[in-house]
Scaffold this active site. Structure first.
Site, PDB file in Angstrom:
ATOM      1  CD  GLU A  49      16.013  40.050 -14.996  1.00 60.01           C
ATOM      2  OE1 GLU A  49      16.477  39.312 -15.885  1.00 60.01           O
ATOM      3  OE2 GLU A  49      15.462  39.352 -13.839  1.00 60.01           O
ATOM      4  CG  ASP A  60      11.477  34.948 -21.801  1.00 61.63           C
ATOM      5  OD1 ASP A  60      11.853  35.139 -20.755  1.00 61.63           O
ATOM      6  OD2 ASP A  60      11.990  35.624 -22.675  1.00 61.63           O
ATOM      7  CE1 TYR A 175      17.829  33.765 -13.650  1.00 60.09           C
ATOM      8  CE2 TYR A 175      17.607  36.163 -14.237  1.00 60.09           C
ATOM      9  CZ  TYR A 175      16.870  34.864 -14.004  1.00 60.09           C
ATOM     10  OH  TYR A 175      15.442  34.798 -14.147  1.00 60.09           O
TER      11      TYR A 175
END
Length: 290
Positions: A49, A60, A175
């Site tokens: 990834e 993030d 995910y």
């Protein structure tokens, strides 16, 4: 044709889950990141990834935010990232490669052109972390036209309706986020409720389920596999290794360039640690050891 089904089939036959490391393309430089990617593969990564640097990476945590900034400071563009990926693809024709890219990038390029560029570089899947599944239809349609798997996030403690939508929209893999918040190893993953989420996703004939966020140690990989996930994704732990070595790599590059022994030694120290980390994480995916 996506390479994920062949990978998951091979791993199932070997009674293994998948281990997928995340790293930022261009961090600390495009050339160094290519060596980093090769080290991850050498260490036993089942797939990759890869991140593309972006100025406002809202999903993030601090570790990966700094990786975005280092790559941007090195001048890494989306085109540079695709060139790195294309070279990796040429050397590893069967390896699944996914990209994590913020939604502004395809918006700026145009959806069809964006996904066509990804396909030309050999990318199998694209995850847009800031695009929720309820807003995914236009992206998924463009991805399908280019032969790219769209990947969407199954949030922790998501409603059955959201899990159903993620299952219906995702290709390649789903995910599954192990805990609330942004990426990072500052907060560990949690497998509480994961088994129920995986079961719900699979009931809707979803793609295989990968667990991410807070995966930094082999025991967390083993817990994810034991809870029913098909594999685990580790990002911040990988990026922290890069971050620790980046000053030495950049200093050597600035002092004498890529051809000097000091730069070679700095890159080799970094890639050796990365190979060891991936090897230990991959070993934890063996189901017969749990």
């Amino acid at each position: 044709m996506s390479r994920y089904p062949a990978m998951f089939s091979r791993l199932a036959g070997a009674e293994q889950g998948a281990f997928v490391p995340f790293v930022m393309v261009g961090d600390p430089t495009p050339a160094a990141s290519e060596a980093i990617i090769e080290a991850l593969i050498d260490g036993g990564a089942d797939a990759l990834e890869l991140g593309t640097p972006f100025s406002d990476p809202v999903a993030d945590g601090p570790t990966i935010q700094r990786a975005h900034l280092r790559a941007l400071h090195a001048g890494a563009s989306f085109a540079d990232c695709l060139r790195v990926v294309a070279r990796v693809r040429e050397r590893h024709p069967e390896l699944p490669i996914g990209m994590l890219i913020y939604g502004n990038v395809p918006f700026a390029i145009g959806l069809d052109a964006f996904y066509a560029d990804c396909a030309a570089a050999g990318i199998d899947s694209v995850l847009l972390p800031d695009v929720p599944v309820r807003e995914s239809e236009e992206f998924s349609a463009a991805a399908a036209r280019a032969g790219i798997d769209p990947v969407y996030i199954a949030p922790p403690s998501a409603s059955a309706q959201t899990l159903d939508a993620v299952a219906a929209a995702s290709r390649g893999y789903v995910y599954a986020v192990s805990r609330a918040g942004v990426t990072g190893t500052e907060r560990a993953s949690s497998t509480v409720g994961l088994a129920q989420s995986v079961a719900r996703l699979r009931a809707d004939a979803a793609a295989p389920v990968m667990l991410g966020f807070g995966i930094s140690a082999p025991e967390q990989v083993a817990e994810a596999i034991a809870a029913g996930a098909d594999g685990a994704i580790s990002g911040s732990a990988v990026v922290k290794i890069v971050e620790a070595h980046a000053p030495a790599v950049l200093a050597a590059l600035s002092d004498a360039g890529e051809d000097c022994a000091q730069y070679t030694a700095a890159v080799e120290a970094m890639t050796a640690e990365l190979r060891d980390f991936v090897s230990r994480m991959k070993a934890a995916t063996h189901r017969n050891r749990h």
